[in-house]
Design a protein around this motif. Sequence first.
Motif, PDB file in Angstrom:
ATOM      1  N   MET A   1      -3.310   0.358  -3.121  1.00 41.36           N
ATOM      2  CA  MET A   1      -2.312   1.447  -2.995  1.00 41.36           C
ATOM      3  C   MET A   1      -0.925   1.075  -3.333  1.00 41.36           C
ATOM      4  O   MET A   1      -0.494   0.180  -3.170  1.00 41.36           O
ATOM      5  CB  MET A   1      -2.397   1.790  -1.439  1.00 41.36           C
ATOM      6  N   LYS A   2      -0.138   2.318  -3.666  1.00 35.40           N
ATOM      7  CA  LYS A   2       1.417   2.055  -3.823  1.00 35.40           C
ATOM      8  C   LYS A   2       1.807   3.120  -2.591  1.00 35.40           C
ATOM      9  O   LYS A   2       1.892   4.239  -2.651  1.00 35.40           O
ATOM     10  CB  LYS A   2       1.505   2.687  -5.205  1.00 35.40           C
ATOM     11  N   LEU A   3       2.523   2.260  -1.696  1.00 34.29           N
ATOM     12  CA  LEU A   3       3.046   2.877  -0.547  1.00 34.29           C
ATOM     13  C   LEU A   3       4.708   3.058  -0.706  1.00 34.29           C
ATOM     14  O   LEU A   3       5.196   2.038  -1.275  1.00 34.29           O
ATOM     15  CB  LEU A   3       2.930   2.367   0.700  1.00 34.29           C
ATOM     16  N   LEU A   4       5.215   4.151  -0.377  1.00 34.08           N
ATOM     17  CA  LEU A   4       6.762   4.090  -0.385  1.00 34.08           C
ATOM     18  C   LEU A   4       7.199   5.330   0.465  1.00 34.08           C
ATOM     19  O   LEU A   4       6.436   5.827   1.422  1.00 34.08           O
ATOM     20  CB  LEU A   4       6.870   4.786  -1.714  1.00 34.08           C
ATOM     21  N   GLN A  19      -3.585   7.736  -7.369  1.00 36.92           N
ATOM     22  CA  GLN A  19      -4.222   7.207  -8.665  1.00 36.92           C
ATOM     23  C   GLN A  19      -3.885   8.166  -9.881  1.00 36.92           C
ATOM     24  O   GLN A  19      -3.724   7.761 -11.053  1.00 36.92           O
ATOM     25  CB  GLN A  19      -5.464   6.735  -8.592  1.00 36.92           C
ATOM     26  N   SER A  20      -3.457   9.477  -9.750  1.00 42.97           N
ATOM     27  CA  SER A  20      -3.081  10.313 -10.660  1.00 42.97           C
ATOM     28  C   SER A  20      -1.809  10.222 -10.817  1.00 42.97           C
ATOM     29  O   SER A  20      -1.116  11.144 -11.723  1.00 42.97           O
ATOM     30  CB  SER A  20      -3.646  11.674 -10.299  1.00 42.97           C
ATOM     31  N   GLU A  45      -6.708   0.955   6.807  1.00 44.14           N
ATOM     32  CA  GLU A  45      -8.033   1.415   6.212  1.00 44.14           C
ATOM     33  C   GLU A  45      -7.988   3.002   6.167  1.00 44.14           C
ATOM     34  O   GLU A  45      -8.623   3.704   5.373  1.00 44.14           O
ATOM     35  CB  GLU A  45      -9.232   0.825   6.887  1.00 44.14           C
ATOM     36  N   ARG A  46      -7.549   3.434   7.477  1.00 37.50           N
ATOM     37  CA  ARG A  46      -7.417   4.912   7.603  1.00 37.50           C
ATOM     38  C   ARG A  46      -6.637   5.594   6.465  1.00 37.50           C
ATOM     39  O   ARG A  46      -6.751   6.529   5.919  1.00 37.50           O
ATOM     40  CB  ARG A  46      -6.823   5.407   9.150  1.00 37.50           C
ATOM     41  N   VAL A  47      -5.410   5.007   6.163  1.00 41.88           N
ATOM     42  CA  VAL A  47      -4.656   5.464   4.871  1.00 41.88           C
ATOM     43  C   VAL A  47      -5.276   5.347   3.739  1.00 41.88           C
ATOM     44  O   VAL A  47      -5.339   6.234   2.850  1.00 41.88           O
ATOM     45  CB  VAL A  47      -3.415   4.499   4.921  1.00 41.88           C
ATOM     46  N   GLU A  52      -8.124   8.251  -0.510  1.00 41.11           N
ATOM     47  CA  GLU A  52      -9.430   8.557  -1.470  1.00 41.11           C
ATOM     48  C   GLU A  52      -9.989   9.889  -1.529  1.00 41.11           C
ATOM     49  O   GLU A  52     -10.624  10.719  -2.195  1.00 41.11           O
ATOM     50  CB  GLU A  52     -10.324   7.405  -1.151  1.00 41.11           C
ATOM     51  N   SER A  53      -9.895  10.533  -0.077  1.00 39.90           N
ATOM     52  CA  SER A  53     -10.219  11.900   0.170  1.00 39.90           C
ATOM     53  C   SER A  53      -9.649  12.977  -0.590  1.00 39.90           C
ATOM     54  O   SER A  53     -10.177  14.150  -0.908  1.00 39.90           O
ATOM     55  CB  SER A  53     -10.356  11.919   1.587  1.00 39.90           C
TER      56      SER A  53
END
Length: 293
Positions: A1-4, A19-20, A45-47, A52-53
């Motif tokens: 993941m890329k978190l910011l 991812q897009s 994991e929730r994030v 992904e949803s």
Amino acid sequence: MKLLRVGSAGAERPALLDQSGTLRDLSGIVPDIDGALLSDGAALERVRAVAESGTLPELPALPGAEAGPESLRIGAPVARIGKIVCIGLNYHDHARETGAAVPGEPILFMKAPDTVVGPHDTVLVPRRSQKTDWEVELAVVIGRTARYLDSHEEALACVAGYAVANDVSEREFQIERGGQWDKGKNCETFNPLGPWLVTADEVPDPQALAMRLWVNGELRQNGTSADQIFPVAEVVRYLSQFMTLYPGDVINTGTPAGVAMGMDEPKPYLRDGDVVELEIEGLGSQRQVMKTA
């Protein structure tokens, strides 16, 4: 993941780059991106699941140094950093360019967390500075408490992710004014960080990352983390013998050759109006304009 984290300074909110390449709002899922989140496997994991949803709200504009005025500012990707530990002379080519012997053990110094700014924020050249320098660095963000680690495997298990850092340095203050390096490393705005924190699962080999830095469009640094004298796993293991590393702590792991200090005279140190751009493969890019403090 890329978190910011995006928004005005001091009022950033957590976000995720999917991812897009779409910027998504995480503020309804987690309060912030900090040590508390990075150490909470269930929360991460929730994030991941909600990311992904595809149901996270889309933020109104993608971040970026060249984006329009409606774009969101990108802050540092980690809030409430406890400490920043830095490794000096950690690249073979950088040691050669500065005429320094390869250290037998990692050289340590500290940066205060209040040196951290966003990846595209203005960097201030200190008053009376003549030797402000640049350093593209791989930053390691800790996600699990680390003390007295025995192995490289244990060390890498404590890494939450990686980010781009610019270890801005004032060389006269650092080297010529006596005392510790810290006085040349802790000037205001001297640690741009981000644009995002890339989680460790997306960086299978932190010793295989290309690193580049340009000043006013001229390529100055063009290296790879493979040239590190002490690799990431050893740095984390080693540090844990001398201090406890906590979730949210940051380690700047050194810079490759190409800094102003290592160049021929007249050395092209940074001045008001200079533009520094830097990137690390897979971790994003930064752009800063220098301004006199």
